[in-house]
Structure formats: structure tokens, C-alpha cells
Design a protein around this motif. Structure first.
Motif, PDB file in Angstrom:
ATOM      1  N   THR A  80       1.073  -1.202  -0.025  1.00  0.00           N
ATOM      2  CA  THR A  80      -0.008   0.009  -0.196  1.00  0.00           C
ATOM      3  C   THR A  80       0.782   1.319  -0.040  1.00  0.00           C
ATOM      4  O   THR A  80       2.209   1.101  -0.097  1.00  0.00           O
ATOM      5  N   ASP A  81       0.256   2.339   0.255  1.00  0.00           N
ATOM      6  CA  ASP A  81       1.124   3.523   0.406  1.00  0.00           C
ATOM      7  C   ASP A  81       1.675   3.827   1.727  1.00  0.00           C
ATOM      8  O   ASP A  81       2.283   4.796   2.091  1.00  0.00           O
ATOM      9  N   ASP A 477      -9.286  -0.082   3.293  1.00  0.00           N
ATOM     10  CA  ASP A 477      -9.771   1.128   3.111  1.00  0.00           C
ATOM     11  C   ASP A 477      -9.741   1.589   1.592  1.00  0.00           C
ATOM     12  O   ASP A 477     -10.672   2.044   0.973  1.00  0.00           O
ATOM     13  N   LEU A 478      -8.548   1.197   1.290  1.00  0.00           N
ATOM     14  CA  LEU A 478      -8.267   1.786  -0.517  1.00  0.00           C
ATOM     15  C   LEU A 478      -9.185   0.791  -1.113  1.00  0.00           C
ATOM     16  O   LEU A 478      -9.412   1.351  -2.118  1.00  0.00           O
ATOM     17  N   ILE A 479      -9.566  -0.469  -0.805  1.00  0.00           N
ATOM     18  CA  ILE A 479     -10.252  -1.319  -1.760  1.00  0.00           C
ATOM     19  C   ILE A 479     -11.554  -0.821  -1.554  1.00  0.00           C
ATOM     20  O   ILE A 479     -12.517  -0.729  -2.680  1.00  0.00           O
ATOM     21  N   LYS A 485      -5.496   0.952  -6.791  1.00  0.00           N
ATOM     22  CA  LYS A 485      -4.658   0.973  -7.949  1.00  0.00           C
ATOM     23  C   LYS A 485      -4.116   2.584  -8.221  1.00  0.00           C
ATOM     24  O   LYS A 485      -2.804   2.633  -8.500  1.00  0.00           O
ATOM     25  N   GLU A 486      -5.066   3.135  -8.198  1.00  0.00           N
ATOM     26  CA  GLU A 486      -4.486   4.762  -8.430  1.00  0.00           C
ATOM     27  C   GLU A 486      -3.520   5.338  -7.204  1.00  0.00           C
ATOM     28  O   GLU A 486      -2.633   6.085  -7.516  1.00  0.00           O
ATOM     29  N   THR A 487      -3.736   4.586  -6.085  1.00  0.00           N
ATOM     30  CA  THR A 487      -2.777   5.171  -5.199  1.00  0.00           C
ATOM     31  C   THR A 487      -1.609   4.447  -5.143  1.00  0.00           C
ATOM     32  O   THR A 487      -0.572   5.236  -4.932  1.00  0.00           O
ATOM     33  N   HIS A 521      -8.003  -7.477  -5.635  1.00  0.00           N
ATOM     34  CA  HIS A 521      -8.947  -6.709  -4.733  1.00  0.00           C
ATOM     35  C   HIS A 521      -9.237  -8.119  -3.726  1.00  0.00           C
ATOM     36  O   HIS A 521      -9.627  -7.844  -2.615  1.00  0.00           O
ATOM     37  N   VAL A 522      -9.366  -9.324  -4.208  1.00  0.00           N
ATOM     38  CA  VAL A 522      -9.660 -10.441  -3.227  1.00  0.00           C
ATOM     39  C   VAL A 522      -8.426 -11.367  -3.332  1.00  0.00           C
ATOM     40  O   VAL A 522      -7.793 -11.395  -4.558  1.00  0.00           O
ATOM     41  N   LEU A 523      -8.449 -12.068  -2.455  1.00  0.00           N
ATOM     42  CA  LEU A 523      -7.270 -13.309  -2.514  1.00  0.00           C
ATOM     43  C   LEU A 523      -7.865 -14.552  -3.295  1.00  0.00           C
ATOM     44  O   LEU A 523      -9.199 -14.545  -3.064  1.00  0.00           O
TER      45      LEU A 523
END
Length: 543
Positions: A80-81, A477-479, A485-487, A521-523
Motif C-alpha cells: 500500500t502507500d 480502506d483503499l479497496i 490501483k490509483e494510490t 481486490h480479493v485473495l
């Protein structure tokens, strides 16, 4: 009420054996089970002592290496970021988006989560028939287990999407074949469990032991669940209102509050000091390896500040497998107290040299640090010195006693701010955001910069990272905001513009370069589970 943390320390080995028996070996690698006639399943949960032992065993699933001891709290949060894997190898495959259905962490975490669920199902089925419990004790114990089952399923549905929904004890091998329930059905079960928990659990102020689920924690988790449902993939935006209402229950109660010091919040976790007014639910770890008791806490060891000096086996060793994301590091204002605590600019190498960091890409996640410098220089010649922060005279090299937060009051304020903005716009949301900022001496947000819903939403997304970084929330949160992706792409641009070396830039850009929005987005379901469960089909993106 039992003293949960002490009880778990003393009986960890027994829990491991007992839990396997209680579920009839119901969750081996393939979730196969022994017949119901297993004698422990039949004879256990007859009295209060059995109930307390079984309850502690269910809590124990949260502290395993495969759950919050390492994988959920750190390894699955890489990429993540906030956290970037810093080895050139691919051992943390999920943090690099290189994992497959055969990855061991995916298999093991799935297994332990379902073991915890089946142990909870047995508890819920058996405990109402136990003797020696008062009505209040029965309500509290069942409330805690419903809370824990909700937490297990909440992690499962956010990580894997549709999952098999098991709410009764697994009794025989035929029960292994169960199709994945739709995401919304899983969430409805989570809400049902949390509603039961909120109705039956005690308030934290009335508890005589730490580390237990409480009434307001259940409301806080419901707020988090409703926010998840309001976002991707369900996008049930009408549930922002319900999230706001759950936060209002906590705020109206008035007992939970922010600790005056952001730093002290995490020193408390590091030193096993409970502050239930801010820390509404946390997972307690205790370093008991010397006594032969296994507690798999690696918090601060793998996601802390690197310390490679280990001559006498008393130093706070830390492999430190992740670096702070440059995007997070650059988001803080200098006056923000959270910057100096969350972003650590020092290191101790294998030769005992303590030095400062100036490379944008090599700052450490400092929140759960085991140590901090007193003077810079070499420990060997006395020019360098450090302070041990962890509550231990002889810290274990690989394991720590640092607790891990699941829900803090600061998050309740930020959830309220987010939900209020989505329902009514930023005017009434700003004060909740400012409470969190002002505790960190970051000052009120510039209202001109958050004048509409979209602007406030973007600022809130950054603020959650400033406040809650490394607490296992960012990827989720990002999902749910559908901006992972944009992050990652934005962070790669900042990596390119940083003062890091080309080698480091290439290493830290891997996560974004490997990420596929339609896939990651999922495992994937564990290969073994898909093989053995005839009704579980692999996600289309992972076939």
C-alpha cells in the motif's frame, strides 16, 4: 470474569490441543472433521471452568502467527502507500501481488480463521446447556463469542469476498462441501452477530479484566462493517447513515475518549498497558517464550525499526521487513506529532552503529518500535546508545509482547466524519476530523480545502492514513474506496521523484507494477480448499 491475558499465557499449549479437539479436528488443512462422537466435544462445556477455558481458546486464534501475530497485521498489509516490502526476494508474495492459490500464508490464515469460527460455533451451541453460570455471565460469554465470530468473518469476507458461511458446529466430513455465500449474506451474519454482542456485552467501564470484547466495541465494529458495505464492491451507500448512527451511540455514551498523547497510545501497546477509553479492542501478546509458552506476536519486529545488533541476546532485534511508504511520509506536516512517531528516521546496523536516515525510501514504520536512540554513534565504543521501550528485560529476538489495536476511539471519530460527510456534507463532519488532528497538534483542517463532499472525502482518506497507519486498515480502506490501483500508481510517481537509488526505486515499485485491479481486490481461495470442497469454485480472476 477471568483475567483473560494471564489466563491465555498460562494455558496456550492446552488451548491449541483443546481447540482442535473441541472442533473434532474440524479444521485441518481441508476442513475435514472427525465424527460427532469425539469424547471431548460431547463432555466439554459442562461448567464455568470449561466455559472460561474454551472462551480463552477462541481468543487465542486472534494471536496466532497466521492471524494477527504476523500475517493479517503486517504481511497482508504490505503493498500500500503505508508499507512496502524491502527485500529483493518475493517471500512476502501478497505484499508484492505475486501470490497464488498455493501460497502458504493464504492457506494457513484461511485455516486458522475457520478453526476459530468452528470453535465459536461449538461454544455457542454448547454453552447455553452449561451449569454454574449466572444469567449475566452467560450473556457476557456468548456476547464475546458472537463478537469474535463476527471479527473472523469480517476478515474473511474482506480478504476473500464470498466465503462458505458456517454458523453451526462442523460434525462430519460431509459438511466440508459448502458453496461460498454471497458477500452480502456474509455481512448480514456479521451484523447479526455484532447486534447480539452489543445487546449482551458489558460496557468497558464495568469490566474487571482487560482484552475482552465490550458493548461499545461491538457498536464501533458495526460502524466499520457498514462503511465496508457502503463501499466497493457492494456500494450500498444508504448504509453510511447506519454507520453514522453506530458512531453516535458511542459518542452519546461519552465514556470513550482520546488519550491526550498520541505517542502514549502506542507506548501503552508496546508496554502492555491497557487504556480502554481510547483502545476499544486490542489483541494482547505476551513474550512468554522463556517459559515455554508460545505467543506468536511479531508486532514491532517485522513491522518496526530495524535493529540488527545482537551480541548478548538482550537487544531489541528487529528484522523490519517493510519500509514506510513515501506517500505516507510526505503527507505529514512537520508540526504533526504523528510524523515523528510513525515515521522513524534512525537505524541500528549489525555492527551496532546507530545512525540517522535521509533517504526518502528508507524510513521505518515507527509506531510499534521496540527501541529508540539516545545518542547516535557506535554501541561498541559507547558513542551510540539506545532506550529499550518494550516491557521486557530480555526481549526475544523474533517475538515481541507488543499488543495490536483492532479498534481505537480515534477511528470512531474518523468513521463518524466519513459517514457524516457522505450523508450531509462536510459542515458537520469537520469537527470530528478536527478532534483527531488537534490531539496530534496538527491544527484544524483548512475548511476552504474541504468545502464539498469530494474534497472532504479525499482529505479524510489521507487523514485516516496519518492517524491509523500500520494498524491493518489501509488496504481494506483503499479497496472499499476503490482507489488501490490509483494510490499505488501515485506512489510510484513519488518513488521516481525521490532521492532514493535506482536499485531501491525498482524494488519499491514492484507492488504497483504487479497489481491488477480486476484480480487483486480479493485473495484466491486456498488451492487445498478448492480441491477438497466440491462446491467451492475458484474466483474467475484466479482460475
Amino acid at each position: 470474569m477471568i483475567k483473560m491475558k494471564t489466563y491465555i499465557k498460562k494455558t496456550t499449549f492446552l488451548f491449541a490441543m483443546l481447540s482442535a479437539l473441541l472442533v473434532g479436528n474440524g479444521c485441518n488443512d481441508f476442513l475435514t472433521v472427525e465424527p460427532k462422537s469425539n469424547w471431548v466435544t460431547e463432555s466439554f462445556y459442562k461448567n464455568k471452568s470449561d466455559v472460561e477455558l474454551g472462551l480463552a481458546g477462541i481468543y487465542n486464534y486472534l494471536g496466532l502467527d497466521q492471524t494477527y501475530g504476523q500475517v493479517i497485521s503486517a504481511k497482508f498489509e504490505g503493498g500500500t502507500d503505508e508499507l512496502l516490502y524491502n527485500r529483493t526476494n518475493t517471500n512476502w508474495a501478497e505484499a508484492l501481488y505475486l501470490h497464488t492459490a498455493a501460497s502458504s500464508d493464504i492457506k494457513d490464515t484461511w485455516l486458522k480463521m475457520y478453526q476459530g469460527i468452528d470453535a465459536a460455533n461449538v461454544f455457542i451451541a454448547k454453552v447455553p446447556n452449561s451449569s454454574g453460570l449466572t444469567e449475566d455471565e452467560m450473556s457476557q460469554y456468548l456476547g464475546e463469542v458472537h463478537f469474535l465470530r463476527a471479527l473472523f468473518y469480517f476478515d474473511l469476507v474482506r480478504l476473500w469476498g464470498p466465503v462458505p458461511l458456517r454458523i453451526t458446529p462442523t460434525l462430519d466430513v460431509n459438511a466440508n462441501n459448502l458453496a461460498a455465500a454471497p458477500v452480502e449474506d456474509v455481512y448480514q451474519q456479521i451484523i447479526k452477530d455484532l447486534e447480539f454482542a452489543a445487546a449482551n456485552l458489558k460496557h468497558a467501564k464495568d469490566m474487571d479484566a482487560n482484552g475482552h470484547a465490550t458493548k461499545m466495541a461491538a457498536h464501533g465494529m458495526m460502524a466499520r462493517v457498514y462503511l465496508a458495505m457502503a463501499g466497493y464492491p457492494l456500494n450500498k451507500t444508504e448504509l453510511f447513515k447506519k454507520a453514522s448512527e453506530q458512531c453516535d451511540i458511542i459518542l452519546a455514551d461519552g465514556w470513550h475518549t482520546l488519550n491526550d498523547s498520541y505517542q502514549q497510545v502506542f507506548l501503552n501497546y508496546i508496554q502492555n498497558k491497557y487504556d480502554p477509553q481510547e483502545s476499544m479492542f486490542e489483541i494482547g501478546f505476551a513474550n512468554m517464550r522463556a517459559q515455554g509458552i508460545r505467543e506468536d506476536g511479531r508486532i514491532g519486529q517485522i513491522n518496526g525499526v530495524q535493529f540488527y545488533y545482537w551480541p548478548t541476546q538482550t537487544e531489541p532485534f528487529a528484522y523490519a521487513m517493510v519500509q514506510t511508504g513515501v506517500k505516507l511520509m510526505k503527507s505529514y506536516a512537520p508540526e504533526d506529532d504523528r510524523y515523528s512517531w510513525n515515521v522513524a528516521n534512525f537505524i541500528c546496523n549489525s555492527g551496532g552503529k546507530i545512525s540517522k536516515i535521509t533517504n526518502d525510501l528508507l524510513y521505518w514504520p515507527g509506531k510499534f518500535r521496540r527501541w529508540e536512540p539516545i545518542t547516535f554513534g557506535n554501541i561498541k565504543d559507547g558513542t551510540g546508545s539506545y532506550k529499550l521501550l518494550e516491557d521486557s528485560n530480555s526481549p526475544d529476538k523474533n517475538f515481541t509482547g507488543i499488543n495490536f489495536p483492532v479498534l481505537r476511539f480515534a477511528d470512531v471519530l474518523l468513521m463518524k466524519a466519513e459517514a457524516e460527510n457522505e450523508v450531509n456534507g462536510p459542515v458537520n463532519a469537520i469537527p470530528y476530523l478536527n478532534q483527531v488532528r488537534n490531539r496530534a497538534h496538527a491544527g484544524d483542517v483548512d475548511e476552504a480545502l474541504v468545502a464539498d463532499k469530494e474534497a472532504f472525502r479525499k482529505e479524510l482518506q489521507i487523514e485516516r492514513s496519518r492517524e491509523l497507519c500500520y494498524e491493518g486498515l489501509r488496504k481494506h480502506d483503499l479497496i472499499r474506496w476503490n482507489v488501490l490501483k490509483e494510490t499505488l500508481d501515485a506512489q510510484n510517481e513519488m518513488i521516481d521523484a525521490s532521492n532514493g537509488s535506482t536499485k531501491n526505486k525498482d524494488m519499491f515499485k514492484r507492488a504497483a507494477l504487479n497489481f491488477e485491479a480486476t484480480k487483486h481486490h480479493v485473495l484466491p481461495y486456498p488451492l487445498q480448499e478448492v480441491t477438497m470442497n466440491a462446491l467451492l469454485d475458484q474466483h474467475a480472476e484466479w482460475q
